[in-house]
Design a protein around this motif. Structure first.
Motif, PDB file in Angstrom:
ATOM      1  N   LEU A  12       6.075 -11.201 -14.831  1.00 17.74           N
ATOM      2  CA  LEU A  12       6.099 -10.410 -13.602  1.00 17.74           C
ATOM      3  C   LEU A  12       4.662 -10.133 -13.158  1.00 17.74           C
ATOM      4  O   LEU A  12       3.776  -9.962 -13.994  1.00 17.74           O
ATOM      5  CB  LEU A  12       6.820  -9.086 -13.826  1.00 17.74           C
ATOM      6  CG  LEU A  12       8.313  -9.159 -14.149  1.00 17.74           C
ATOM      7  CD1 LEU A  12       8.914  -7.750 -14.155  1.00 17.74           C
ATOM      8  CD2 LEU A  12       9.057 -10.030 -13.149  1.00 17.74           C
ATOM      9  N   ARG A  62       6.408 -21.854  -1.269  1.00 16.26           N
ATOM     10  CA  ARG A  62       6.973 -21.181  -2.423  1.00 16.26           C
ATOM     11  C   ARG A  62       6.703 -21.936  -3.717  1.00 16.26           C
ATOM     12  O   ARG A  62       7.059 -21.479  -4.788  1.00 16.26           O
ATOM     13  CB  ARG A  62       8.472 -20.990  -2.216  1.00 16.26           C
ATOM     14  CG  ARG A  62       8.734 -20.037  -1.083  1.00 16.26           C
ATOM     15  CD  ARG A  62      10.190 -19.839  -0.795  1.00 16.26           C
ATOM     16  NE  ARG A  62      10.341 -18.619  -0.033  1.00 16.26           N
ATOM     17  CZ  ARG A  62      10.937 -17.516  -0.493  1.00 16.26           C
ATOM     18  NH1 ARG A  62      11.494 -17.502  -1.663  1.00 16.26           N
ATOM     19  NH2 ARG A  62      10.986 -16.441   0.259  1.00 16.26           N
ATOM     20  N   LYS A  80      10.971 -10.390  -4.611  1.00 13.55           N
ATOM     21  CA  LYS A  80      11.789  -9.177  -4.651  1.00 13.55           C
ATOM     22  C   LYS A  80      13.066  -9.378  -5.475  1.00 13.55           C
ATOM     23  O   LYS A  80      13.570  -8.436  -6.073  1.00 13.55           O
ATOM     24  CB  LYS A  80      12.157  -8.750  -3.223  1.00 13.55           C
ATOM     25  CG  LYS A  80      10.948  -8.322  -2.393  1.00 13.55           C
ATOM     26  CD  LYS A  80      11.346  -7.868  -1.007  1.00 13.55           C
ATOM     27  CE  LYS A  80      11.841  -8.979  -0.113  1.00 13.55           C
ATOM     28  NZ  LYS A  80      10.818  -9.992   0.226  1.00 13.55           N
ATOM     29  N   THR A  81      13.558 -10.631  -5.482  1.00  9.18           N
ATOM     30  CA  THR A  81      14.843 -10.869  -6.147  1.00  9.18           C
ATOM     31  C   THR A  81      14.792 -10.516  -7.632  1.00  9.18           C
ATOM     32  O   THR A  81      15.721  -9.899  -8.161  1.00  9.18           O
ATOM     33  CB  THR A  81      15.248 -12.350  -5.987  1.00  9.18           C
ATOM     34  OG1 THR A  81      14.977 -12.737  -4.643  1.00  9.18           O
ATOM     35  CG2 THR A  81      16.714 -12.544  -6.273  1.00  9.18           C
TER      36      THR A  81
HETATM   37  P1  ADP Z   1      11.445 -12.799  -1.693  1.00 11.00           P
HETATM   38  O1  ADP Z   1      10.577 -11.625  -1.971  1.00 11.00           O
HETATM   39  O2  ADP Z   1      11.099 -13.456  -0.393  1.00 11.00           O
HETATM   40  O3  ADP Z   1      12.907 -12.471  -1.821  1.00 11.00           O
HETATM   41  P2  ADP Z   1      11.971 -14.423  -3.987  1.00 11.00           P
HETATM   42  O4  ADP Z   1      12.475 -13.304  -4.796  1.00 11.00           O
HETATM   43  O5  ADP Z   1      12.965 -15.384  -3.444  1.00 11.00           O
HETATM   44  O6  ADP Z   1      11.084 -13.875  -2.807  1.00 11.00           O
HETATM   45  O7  ADP Z   1      10.865 -15.183  -4.842  1.00 11.00           O
HETATM   46  C1  ADP Z   1      10.217 -16.333  -4.383  1.00 11.00           C
HETATM   47  C2  ADP Z   1       9.947 -17.289  -5.504  1.00 11.00           C
HETATM   48  O8  ADP Z   1       8.960 -16.772  -6.366  1.00 11.00           O
HETATM   49  C3  ADP Z   1      11.148 -17.571  -6.373  1.00 11.00           C
HETATM   50  O9  ADP Z   1      11.204 -18.945  -6.631  1.00 11.00           O
HETATM   51  C4  ADP Z   1      10.879 -16.782  -7.617  1.00 11.00           C
HETATM   52  O10 ADP Z   1      11.503 -17.354  -8.744  1.00 11.00           O
HETATM   53  C5  ADP Z   1       9.377 -16.859  -7.728  1.00 11.00           C
HETATM   54  N1  ADP Z   1       8.766 -15.739  -8.431  1.00 11.00           N
HETATM   55  C6  ADP Z   1       9.109 -14.448  -8.368  1.00 11.00           C
HETATM   56  N2  ADP Z   1       8.312 -13.685  -9.156  1.00 11.00           N
HETATM   57  C7  ADP Z   1       7.422 -14.520  -9.725  1.00 11.00           C
HETATM   58  C8  ADP Z   1       6.327 -14.334 -10.628  1.00 11.00           C
HETATM   59  N3  ADP Z   1       6.015 -13.136 -11.118  1.00 11.00           N
HETATM   60  N4  ADP Z   1       5.630 -15.425 -10.987  1.00 11.00           N
HETATM   61  C9  ADP Z   1       5.955 -16.642 -10.523  1.00 11.00           C
HETATM   62  N5  ADP Z   1       6.962 -16.881  -9.671  1.00 11.00           N
HETATM   63  C10 ADP Z   1       7.696 -15.845  -9.264  1.00 11.00           C
END
Ligand code: ADP
Ligand code: MG
Length: 703
Positions: free
Chosen positions: A286, A618, A319-320
């Protein structure tokens, strides 16, 4: 100093305008069309501009292309018809002794009946030509003699928004007379007593001082209609805007207070037993921003009152995963979680991700959308995949504690979750993704399925602070301010439609490198010949021109199965180019897609384009957002350039707010909002802060 609300009394300003002299049924109906129902509405009718009629120009002094006001006597007037009586020009010739002025109106032949030879006429407009001096479609007013002319002449004169059949002079006179008789009865909605509570030398008291520099409400309304100096209307606007903000913030504070006294929280902080293995298996660490936000969330989930929190973070900020951790805390604590998303494809994406994440933890994840009642995913084999309806029906034995209770699970869905058929028991947490696509009412409906569950709403639409405090005033706000590292850059280009062949060459080269592309069109079907491209029509021609490259088509009118099939093929990198409507705007996460081509980009709002651009960038590869502007409209291009210049969602949101106003954002949220006539959401942050502080005192002072 302190603030207080006077006792409410039936105010004469609440009376209908029909009670005013000279306002019959016809006028009442006309006024209602511009939302004037009561005397107060009339007094708050805001001029759309002012004319300094003390500073009038002679006709000879008018300069080309410069808006100005002048007057003259009607020498001639007449309508000319042409094109077989289908087109007309009405022309008015004025003279003031210095020169002649021709005023023209196209295709408005009835204008003729408003003027007579010899009338004195005021004209406001821009001179188009000098030989002869001509103004097209000016605003005019016939000057009548008598005492009334004081209202209309020789001062800074207000010009009001009108509706058909309602003359400017009538409305101005009506407001003037009403103001004269009712000004003394305009009360302060709250009072500021300077110097009473010197207890808290906080920012607040400094701010109220600013508030106390503003005119009284009665004075402000007077200045609005009868300003003596050019700066007075703005001063009046500020005071009246402050009243609007105080009214709203008071409602918010009262609701918050009621909530705090009534609602007890379920303890949902969890014990880490699921989160630990989840994070260990996640595949990435994270970010600091995510960890920080989780700390805030955990504190709320352990708090005395249910969490009410907005999580904002720009597109792709992650955020997910935060929502997943928050869900796990709830599940660890033995309660169910409900997650709502605005589109079927996003709900499905979440369902797939959460199923994959939660399967090893033996947590069942169910999908509930309009067309697909329930689908169970992953989880332990013990679950039958019973529909949510069945789960609800058996809730009787699920309310107990211990062994009888079903293991907690996660329900994911669309609006279908709000429907009466979905009756989950024991909700500990409600998560709403892409909150800006829902209204407050929908949020409340979902919350009411549980007994004061915790609430986490998420949005990637960065909201300017002013609107955040207005729309989300009841929520605490957490922000993810940094995206995860290791992302490729996004480059944004604006292109003419003439460049499309080159753009497609570029897309082909990216596909050859192994990447994928989104191509977005504003409409599903061509509606008329206005040149706006539609996705179905383009599908065939693009498939043809890309020959061996697999192309997918996605829009809202497809069957659910078809949508899912296409999305799955795109996600699995079988489909290389996804042609879609703005249905792909929110939430989708396909890291291998690195090109976003938007056709007729001028048809979309800036915030929406920013969301679309958020679908790319992404993964680790560099990404390219190409905005094709179909129109030659310079204004539209300038708007798009904001996106070329920045990737900062907040800057884009502020620009969008300036350009398009708050209507769209406020519109979704109607319930409980006062009418904003004077608020300026791109300028009034200070006022909103003042209003908050004042509302806090007002509510605290009242037991
Ligand atoms: P949003 O905030 O737009 O909802 P998402 O939650 O879909 O974004 O996350 C975008 C991408 O980043 C996803 O593929 C997720 O797995 C990846 N991701 C989220 N947190 C991290 C992290 N700490 N390090 C690397 N990748 C991450
Ligand atoms: Mg998201």
């Amino acid at each position: 100093m302190s603030v207080a609300v006077p006792k409410p009394a039936g105010s004469p300003l609440d009376r209908s305008v029909t009670t005013l002299y000279g306002v019959g049924p016809e006028r009442t109906a006309q006024l209602a069309r511009i939302e004037i129902h009561t005397i107060e509405d009339l007094l708050l009718h805001r001029p759309h501009r002012y004319e300094d009629r003390k500073r009038m120009r002679t006709i000879a002094e008018l300069a080309l292309e410069e808006p100005a006001i002048t007057r003259g006597k009607v020498m001639a007037a007449g309508v000319k018809w042409f094109r077989k009586h289908t087109k007309s020009i009405f022309e008015l010739v004025l003279d003031d002794g210095t020169a002649r002025l021709h005023c023209r109106w196209w295709n408005l032949p009835y204008m003729e009946k408003y003027f007579a030879i010899g009338d004195e006429v005021l004209v406001f407009g821009k001179l188009l030509g000098l030989k002869p001096r001509t103004i097209d479609h000016p605003e005019t007013e016939v000057i009548e003699g008598g005492e009334e002319s004081l209202i209309h002449m020789n001062r800074i004169t207000p010009v009001y928004p009108l509706t058909e059949g309602l003359p400017q002079r009538y409305l101005r006179s009506l407001i003037w007379r009403t103001l004269n008789s009712f000004e003394s009865q305009i009360q302060e909605p709250w009072s500021v007593n300077v110097g009473q509570t010197a207890k808290k030398p906080t920012m607040g008291s400094v701010q109220y001082e600013a508030a106390s520099l503003l005119p009284s409400r009665a004075r402000a309304i007077h200045m609005l209609h009868c300003p003596e100096h050019a700066h007075e209307p703005e001063l009046a606007r500020k005071r009246l805007a402050l009243d609007e903000f105080v009214e709203l913030q008071r409602k918010i504070q009262i609701r918050r207070r009621n909530f705090a006294t009534k609602a007890e929280a379920l303890p949902c902080g969890g014990d880490n037993r699921l989160i630990k293995p989840f994070l260990a298996r996640l595949g990435f660490k994270l970010t600091e921003a995510q960890t920080q936000v989780l700390r805030e969330l955990r504190k709320d989930m352990n708090g005395a009152h249910p969490m009410r929190r907005l999580l904002q973070g720009d597109v792709g900020s992650g955020k997910t995963v935060v929502a997943a951790c928050c869900s796990l805390m709830t599940l660890e604590s033995g309660h169910n979680v409900v997650l709502m998303a605005p589109t079927e494809i996003l709900a499905e994406q979440h369902w797939m991700n959460f199923s994959k994440w939660f399967a090893p933890l033996q947590i069942q994840v169910e999908l509930q959308t309009g067309s697909r009642k329930t689908r169970s995913g992953a989880g332990s084999k013990n679950f039958s995949g019973a529909t949510a309806r069945e789960a609800g029906a058996s809730a009787g034995d699920a309310n107990g504690i211990g062994a009888d209770r079903k293991p907690p699970r996660l329900f994911i869905g669309t609006h279908a979750l709000i429907e009466p058929g979905f009756v989950p028991e024991n909700i500990g947490l409600v998560v709403i993704d892409e909150q800006h696509k829902f209204g407050v009412a929908q949020r409340e409906q979902l919350l009411h399925k549980g007994h004061y569950p915790h609430l986490l709403v998420m949005t990637a639409t960065p909201i300017p602070r002013t609107l955040g405090l207005t729309i989300y005033g009841e929520l605490d706000i957490s922000t993810i301010n940094h995206a995860p590292r290791g992302r490729g850059r996004i480059k944004t280009f604006i292109r003419d439609s003439a460049h499309l062949p080159k753009v497609w060459d570029f897309i082909r080269s990216k596909i050859a490198e192994g990447r994928q592309a989104f191509v977005v069109y504003p409409r599903v079907e061509e509606t008329s010949d206005n040149g706006v491209k539609a996705v179905t029509k383009e599908f065939n021609s693009i498939q043809e021109s890309l020959a061996s490259v697999p192309v997918g088509l996605l829009h809202g009118r497809l069957q659910t199965e078809e949508k899912e099939r296409v999305m799955a093929a795109f996600r699995d990198n079988q489909v290389k180019v996804l042609l879609a409507t703005s249905i792909v705007e929110v939430g989708l996460d396909v890291p291998n897609a690195t090109v976003m081509l938007v056709e007729n980009a001028e048809q979309f709002g800036l915030a929406q384009l920013h969301q679309l651009r958020g679908r790319i960038g992404r993964g680790a590869h560099d990404s390219f957002c190409i905005l094709v502007a179909g129109s030659k409209n310079a204004e539209a291009r300038r708007r798009l350039q904001v996106l070329e210049g920045t990737e900062d969602g907040f800057k884009i949101a502020e620009a969008d707010l300036k350009i398009r106003g708050p209507g769209e954002l406020l519109g979704h949220q109607q319930s409980g909002m006062p009418r904003f006539r004077f608020a300026d959401f791109s300028a009034d942050l200070d006022l909103i802060h003042q209003a908050r502080g004042m509302a806090q005192e007002l509510v605290a002072a009242k037991p």
